[in-house]
Design a protein around this motif. Sequence first.
Motif, PDB file in Angstrom:
ATOM      1  N   ARG A 179       0.858  -1.191   0.000  1.00 45.24           N
ATOM      2  CA  ARG A 179       0.000   0.000   0.000  1.00 45.24           C
ATOM      3  C   ARG A 179       0.890   1.236   0.000  1.00 45.24           C
ATOM      4  NH1 ARG A 179      -2.817  -3.240   4.135  1.00 45.24           N
ATOM      5  NH2 ARG A 179      -4.737  -3.995   3.189  1.00 45.24           N
ATOM      6  N   LYS A 180       0.278   2.380  -0.138  1.00 47.75           N
ATOM      7  CA  LYS A 180       1.039   3.633  -0.143  1.00 47.75           C
ATOM      8  C   LYS A 180       1.781   3.860   1.178  1.00 47.75           C
ATOM      9  CE  LYS A 180      -1.768   5.889  -3.585  1.00 47.75           C
ATOM     10  NZ  LYS A 180      -2.640   6.985  -3.955  1.00 47.75           N
ATOM     11  N   ASP A 181       1.230   3.317   2.277  1.00 49.97           N
ATOM     12  CA  ASP A 181       1.888   3.507   3.575  1.00 49.97           C
ATOM     13  C   ASP A 181       3.018   2.491   3.799  1.00 49.97           C
ATOM     14  OD1 ASP A 181       0.610   1.110   4.155  1.00 49.97           O
ATOM     15  OD2 ASP A 181      -0.620   1.926   5.771  1.00 49.97           O
ATOM     16  N   GLY A 182       3.255   1.616   2.821  1.00 45.40           N
ATOM     17  CA  GLY A 182       4.347   0.652   2.915  1.00 45.40           C
ATOM     18  C   GLY A 182       3.945  -0.706   3.456  1.00 45.40           C
ATOM     19  N   SER A 183       2.740  -0.814   3.986  1.00 49.16           N
ATOM     20  CA  SER A 183       2.307  -2.114   4.514  1.00 49.16           C
ATOM     21  C   SER A 183       1.896  -3.020   3.346  1.00 49.16           C
ATOM     22  CB  SER A 183       1.141  -1.939   5.489  1.00 49.16           C
ATOM     23  OG  SER A 183       0.017  -1.403   4.825  1.00 49.16           O
ATOM     24  N   ALA A 184       2.019  -4.294   3.572  1.00 45.57           N
ATOM     25  CA  ALA A 184       1.698  -5.263   2.522  1.00 45.57           C
ATOM     26  C   ALA A 184       0.188  -5.382   2.358  1.00 45.57           C
ATOM     27  CB  ALA A 184       2.291  -6.622   2.859  1.00 45.57           C
ATOM     28  N   HIS A 185      -0.233  -5.495   1.092  1.00 44.34           N
ATOM     29  CA  HIS A 185      -1.642  -5.789   0.820  1.00 44.34           C
ATOM     30  C   HIS A 185      -1.971  -7.134   1.428  1.00 44.34           C
ATOM     31  CE1 HIS A 185      -3.213  -2.766  -2.011  1.00 44.34           C
ATOM     32  NE2 HIS A 185      -1.954  -2.642  -2.406  1.00 44.34           N
ATOM     33  N   ARG A 186      -3.210  -7.282   1.835  1.00 50.18           N
ATOM     34  CA  ARG A 186      -3.619  -8.563   2.405  1.00 50.18           C
ATOM     35  C   ARG A 186      -3.607  -9.649   1.349  1.00 50.18           C
ATOM     36  NH1 ARG A 186      -9.249  -9.988   5.300  1.00 50.18           N
ATOM     37  NH2 ARG A 186      -8.585 -11.995   6.106  1.00 50.18           N
ATOM     38  N   LYS A 187      -4.119  -9.336   0.156  1.00 51.72           N
ATOM     39  CA  LYS A 187      -4.174 -10.320  -0.925  1.00 51.72           C
ATOM     40  C   LYS A 187      -2.959 -10.147  -1.822  1.00 51.72           C
ATOM     41  CE  LYS A 187      -7.344 -12.142  -4.379  1.00 51.72           C
ATOM     42  NZ  LYS A 187      -7.304 -13.528  -4.018  1.00 51.72           N
ATOM     43  N   GLN A 188      -2.234 -11.257  -1.998  1.00 52.62           N
ATOM     44  CA  GLN A 188      -1.048 -11.270  -2.857  1.00 52.62           C
ATOM     45  C   GLN A 188      -1.295 -12.238  -4.014  1.00 52.62           C
ATOM     46  OE1 GLN A 188       1.719  -9.332  -2.473  1.00 52.62           O
ATOM     47  NE2 GLN A 188       0.848  -8.377  -0.659  1.00 52.62           N
ATOM     48  N   SER A 189      -0.416 -12.205  -5.009  1.00 55.62           N
ATOM     49  CA  SER A 189      -0.536 -13.118  -6.141  1.00 55.62           C
ATOM     50  C   SER A 189      -0.182 -14.541  -5.699  1.00 55.62           C
ATOM     51  CB  SER A 189       0.388 -12.686  -7.280  1.00 55.62           C
ATOM     52  OG  SER A 189       1.740 -12.861  -6.887  1.00 55.62           O
ATOM     53  N   TYR A 190      -0.620 -15.528  -6.473  1.00 53.87           N
ATOM     54  CA  TYR A 190      -0.290 -16.927  -6.166  1.00 53.87           C
ATOM     55  C   TYR A 190       1.224 -17.158  -6.093  1.00 53.87           C
ATOM     56  CZ  TYR A 190      -5.219 -18.094  -6.811  1.00 53.87           C
ATOM     57  OH  TYR A 190      -6.578 -18.160  -6.686  1.00 53.87           O
ATOM     58  N   PRO A 191       2.003 -16.635  -7.069  1.00 51.70           N
ATOM     59  CA  PRO A 191       3.459 -16.832  -6.972  1.00 51.70           C
ATOM     60  C   PRO A 191       4.054 -16.188  -5.715  1.00 51.70           C
ATOM     61  CG  PRO A 191       2.874 -16.186  -9.204  1.00 51.70           C
ATOM     62  CD  PRO A 191       1.640 -16.028  -8.365  1.00 51.70           C
ATOM     63  N   THR A 192       3.576 -15.017  -5.339  1.00 52.53           N
ATOM     64  CA  THR A 192       4.083 -14.348  -4.142  1.00 52.53           C
ATOM     65  C   THR A 192       3.752 -15.157  -2.898  1.00 52.53           C
ATOM     66  OG1 THR A 192       3.867 -12.189  -5.204  1.00 52.53           O
ATOM     67  CG2 THR A 192       4.018 -12.193  -2.801  1.00 52.53           C
ATOM     68  N   ASN A 193       2.538 -15.698  -2.845  1.00 54.37           N
ATOM     69  CA  ASN A 193       2.153 -16.542  -1.706  1.00 54.37           C
ATOM     70  C   ASN A 193       2.989 -17.819  -1.664  1.00 54.37           C
ATOM     71  OD1 ASN A 193       0.215 -14.784  -0.701  1.00 54.37           O
ATOM     72  ND2 ASN A 193      -1.396 -15.650  -1.968  1.00 54.37           N
ATOM     73  N   LEU A 194       3.275 -18.389  -2.831  1.00 51.92           N
ATOM     74  CA  LEU A 194       4.116 -19.586  -2.877  1.00 51.92           C
ATOM     75  C   LEU A 194       5.521 -19.267  -2.368  1.00 51.92           C
ATOM     76  CD1 LEU A 194       4.724 -22.512  -3.621  1.00 51.92           C
ATOM     77  CD2 LEU A 194       5.160 -21.727  -5.972  1.00 51.92           C
ATOM     78  N   LEU A 195       6.076 -18.158  -2.799  1.00 52.35           N
ATOM     79  CA  LEU A 195       7.403 -17.747  -2.324  1.00 52.35           C
ATOM     80  C   LEU A 195       7.409 -17.578  -0.799  1.00 52.35           C
ATOM     81  CD1 LEU A 195       8.260 -15.181  -5.121  1.00 52.35           C
ATOM     82  CD2 LEU A 195       9.579 -17.245  -4.596  1.00 52.35           C
ATOM     83  N   ARG A 196       6.349 -16.965  -0.270  1.00 55.12           N
ATOM     84  CA  ARG A 196       6.256 -16.788   1.183  1.00 55.12           C
ATOM     85  C   ARG A 196       6.249 -18.146   1.884  1.00 55.12           C
ATOM     86  NH1 ARG A 196       2.315 -17.622   4.304  1.00 55.12           N
ATOM     87  NH2 ARG A 196       0.718 -17.554   2.679  1.00 55.12           N
ATOM     88  N   ARG A 197       5.455 -19.099   1.360  1.00 57.97           N
ATOM     89  CA  ARG A 197       5.387 -20.427   1.984  1.00 57.97           C
ATOM     90  C   ARG A 197       6.712 -21.174   1.847  1.00 57.97           C
ATOM     91  NH1 ARG A 197       0.477 -20.194  -0.541  1.00 57.97           N
ATOM     92  NH2 ARG A 197       1.128 -21.678  -2.133  1.00 57.97           N
ATOM     93  N   LEU A 198       7.360 -21.050   0.696  1.00 53.58           N
ATOM     94  CA  LEU A 198       8.658 -21.705   0.519  1.00 53.58           C
ATOM     95  C   LEU A 198       9.695 -21.144   1.492  1.00 53.58           C
ATOM     96  CD1 LEU A 198       8.851 -22.029  -3.371  1.00 53.58           C
ATOM     97  CD2 LEU A 198       8.624 -23.892  -1.700  1.00 53.58           C
ATOM     98  N   ARG A 199       9.581 -19.882   1.801  1.00 57.01           N
ATOM     99  CA  ARG A 199      10.495 -19.276   2.767  1.00 57.01           C
ATOM    100  C   ARG A 199      10.100 -19.701   4.185  1.00 57.01           C
ATOM    101  NH1 ARG A 199      10.228 -14.872   0.606  1.00 57.01           N
ATOM    102  NH2 ARG A 199      12.161 -14.865  -0.529  1.00 57.01           N
ATOM    103  N   GLU A 200       8.813 -19.654   4.478  1.00 58.38           N
ATOM    104  CA  GLU A 200       8.311 -20.000   5.810  1.00 58.38           C
ATOM    105  C   GLU A 200       8.571 -21.467   6.164  1.00 58.38           C
ATOM    106  OE1 GLU A 200       3.892 -20.114   7.895  1.00 58.38           O
ATOM    107  OE2 GLU A 200       4.280 -18.657   6.312  1.00 58.38           O
ATOM    108  N   TYR A 201       8.453 -22.344   5.183  1.00 59.77           N
ATOM    109  CA  TYR A 201       8.625 -23.777   5.418  1.00 59.77           C
ATOM    110  C   TYR A 201       9.943 -24.310   4.864  1.00 59.77           C
ATOM    111  CZ  TYR A 201       3.732 -23.577   6.753  1.00 59.77           C
ATOM    112  OH  TYR A 201       2.553 -23.261   7.372  1.00 59.77           O
TER     113      TYR A 201
END
Length: 137
Positions: A34-56
Amino acid sequence: MADGPLSDDRMAQINADYTTILAKGDTIHPIKRRKDGSAHRKQSYPTNLLRRLREYREDVLRFLSDPEVPFTNNIAEQAVRMPKVKQKISGCFRTFDGAAAFCTIRSYLETLRKQGVDLLHALVQSFQGETPQPAMG
Protein backbone atom coordinates in the motif's frame (compact mmCIF):
# COMPACT_ATOMS: atom_id res chain seq x y z
CA MET A 1 20.06 -41.56 -0.21
CA ALA A 2 20.95 -43.73 -3.19
CA ASP A 3 24.48 -42.33 -3.52
CA GLY A 4 25.07 -41.91 0.22
CA PRO A 5 24.75 -38.79 2.34
CA LEU A 6 25.38 -35.39 0.81
CA SER A 7 28.65 -33.68 1.65
CA ASP A 8 28.57 -30.52 3.76
CA ASP A 9 29.72 -28.52 0.71
CA ARG A 10 26.88 -29.92 -1.42
CA MET A 11 24.30 -29.16 1.29
CA ALA A 12 25.63 -25.60 1.59
CA GLN A 13 25.40 -25.21 -2.20
CA ILE A 14 21.80 -26.45 -2.27
CA ASN A 15 20.91 -24.02 0.54
CA ALA A 16 22.59 -21.15 -1.33
CA ASP A 17 20.82 -22.09 -4.58
CA TYR A 18 17.48 -22.19 -2.71
CA THR A 19 18.10 -18.70 -1.32
CA THR A 20 19.05 -17.41 -4.80
CA ILE A 21 15.93 -18.89 -6.38
CA LEU A 22 13.71 -17.26 -3.73
CA ALA A 23 15.44 -13.91 -4.28
CA LYS A 24 14.90 -14.14 -8.05
CA GLY A 25 11.27 -14.99 -7.40
CA ASP A 26 10.93 -11.91 -5.19
CA THR A 27 12.20 -9.66 -8.00
CA ILE A 28 9.76 -11.16 -10.51
CA HIS A 29 6.81 -11.32 -8.08
CA PRO A 30 7.34 -8.60 -5.47
CA ILE A 31 5.02 -8.16 -2.51
CA LYS A 32 2.23 -5.71 -3.34
CA ARG A 33 2.38 -2.80 -0.92
CA ARG A 34 0.00 0.00 0.00
CA LYS A 35 1.04 3.63 -0.14
CA ASP A 36 1.89 3.51 3.57
CA GLY A 37 4.35 0.65 2.91
CA SER A 38 2.31 -2.11 4.51
CA ALA A 39 1.70 -5.26 2.52
CA HIS A 40 -1.64 -5.79 0.82
CA ARG A 41 -3.62 -8.56 2.41
CA LYS A 42 -4.17 -10.32 -0.92
CA GLN A 43 -1.05 -11.27 -2.86
CA SER A 44 -0.54 -13.12 -6.14
CA TYR A 45 -0.29 -16.93 -6.17
CA PRO A 46 3.46 -16.83 -6.97
CA THR A 47 4.08 -14.35 -4.14
CA ASN A 48 2.15 -16.54 -1.71
CA LEU A 49 4.12 -19.59 -2.88
CA LEU A 50 7.40 -17.75 -2.32
CA ARG A 51 6.26 -16.79 1.18
CA ARG A 52 5.39 -20.43 1.98
CA LEU A 53 8.66 -21.70 0.52
CA ARG A 54 10.49 -19.28 2.77
CA GLU A 55 8.31 -20.00 5.81
CA TYR A 56 8.62 -23.78 5.42
CA ARG A 57 12.24 -23.81 4.25
CA GLU A 58 13.30 -26.38 6.84
CA ASP A 59 10.49 -28.71 5.75
CA VAL A 60 11.22 -28.28 2.03
CA LEU A 61 14.91 -29.00 2.58
CA ARG A 62 14.40 -31.69 5.22
CA PHE A 63 15.97 -34.30 2.89
CA LEU A 64 19.31 -32.51 3.46
CA SER A 65 19.39 -33.08 7.22
CA ASP A 66 17.43 -36.35 7.53
CA PRO A 67 18.56 -39.25 5.33
CA GLU A 68 15.24 -41.04 5.97
CA VAL A 69 13.34 -38.35 4.05
CA PRO A 70 13.26 -38.96 0.29
CA PHE A 71 14.24 -36.13 -2.05
CA THR A 72 10.98 -36.49 -3.95
CA ASN A 73 7.35 -37.04 -3.02
CA ASN A 74 6.51 -38.91 -6.21
CA ILE A 75 4.85 -41.79 -4.36
CA ALA A 76 2.49 -39.41 -2.57
CA GLU A 77 1.88 -37.44 -5.76
CA GLN A 78 1.15 -40.56 -7.79
CA ALA A 79 -1.38 -41.68 -5.20
CA VAL A 80 -3.53 -38.59 -5.76
CA ARG A 81 -2.86 -38.06 -9.47
CA MET A 82 -5.49 -40.47 -10.83
CA PRO A 83 -8.41 -39.15 -8.71
CA LYS A 84 -7.49 -35.59 -9.69
CA VAL A 85 -7.33 -36.50 -13.39
CA LYS A 86 -10.69 -38.30 -13.10
CA GLN A 87 -12.17 -35.28 -11.37
CA LYS A 88 -10.73 -32.94 -14.01
CA ILE A 89 -12.01 -34.99 -16.95
CA SER A 90 -15.45 -35.71 -15.51
CA GLY A 91 -15.81 -32.32 -13.89
CA CYS A 92 -16.47 -33.91 -10.53
CA PHE A 93 -17.57 -37.08 -8.82
CA ARG A 94 -21.36 -37.27 -8.71
CA THR A 95 -21.50 -38.30 -5.07
CA PHE A 96 -19.17 -38.54 -2.11
CA ASP A 97 -19.86 -42.28 -2.02
CA GLY A 98 -18.79 -42.56 -5.67
CA ALA A 99 -15.55 -40.70 -4.94
CA ALA A 100 -14.89 -42.91 -1.91
CA ALA A 101 -15.53 -46.07 -3.95
CA PHE A 102 -13.22 -44.85 -6.71
CA CYS A 103 -10.44 -44.14 -4.20
CA THR A 104 -10.91 -47.51 -2.49
CA ILE A 105 -10.67 -49.40 -5.78
CA ARG A 106 -7.65 -47.35 -6.90
CA SER A 107 -5.89 -47.92 -3.58
CA TYR A 108 -6.59 -51.66 -3.73
CA LEU A 109 -5.34 -51.97 -7.32
CA GLU A 110 -2.26 -49.84 -6.65
CA THR A 111 -1.35 -52.04 -3.67
CA LEU A 112 -1.72 -55.18 -5.80
CA ARG A 113 0.31 -53.59 -8.62
CA LYS A 114 3.16 -52.78 -6.23
CA GLN A 115 3.09 -56.41 -5.09
CA GLY A 116 3.40 -57.65 -8.68
CA VAL A 117 -0.11 -59.09 -8.95
CA ASP A 118 -1.74 -59.36 -12.41
CA LEU A 119 -4.47 -56.70 -12.11
CA LEU A 120 -6.74 -58.07 -14.82
CA HIS A 121 -6.68 -61.48 -13.15
CA ALA A 122 -7.38 -59.86 -9.76
CA LEU A 123 -10.35 -57.96 -11.18
CA VAL A 124 -11.75 -61.08 -12.85
CA GLN A 125 -11.41 -62.97 -9.56
CA SER A 126 -13.11 -60.11 -7.72
CA PHE A 127 -16.11 -60.19 -10.05
CA GLN A 128 -16.29 -63.95 -9.52
CA GLY A 129 -16.52 -63.40 -5.77
CA GLU A 130 -12.94 -64.47 -4.98
CA THR A 131 -11.29 -61.13 -4.27
CA PRO A 132 -7.50 -61.53 -3.89
CA GLN A 133 -6.18 -59.95 -0.71
CA PRO A 134 -2.94 -57.94 -0.72
CA ALA A 135 -0.03 -59.49 1.16
CA MET A 136 0.39 -58.07 4.67
CA GLY A 137 3.70 -56.73 5.88
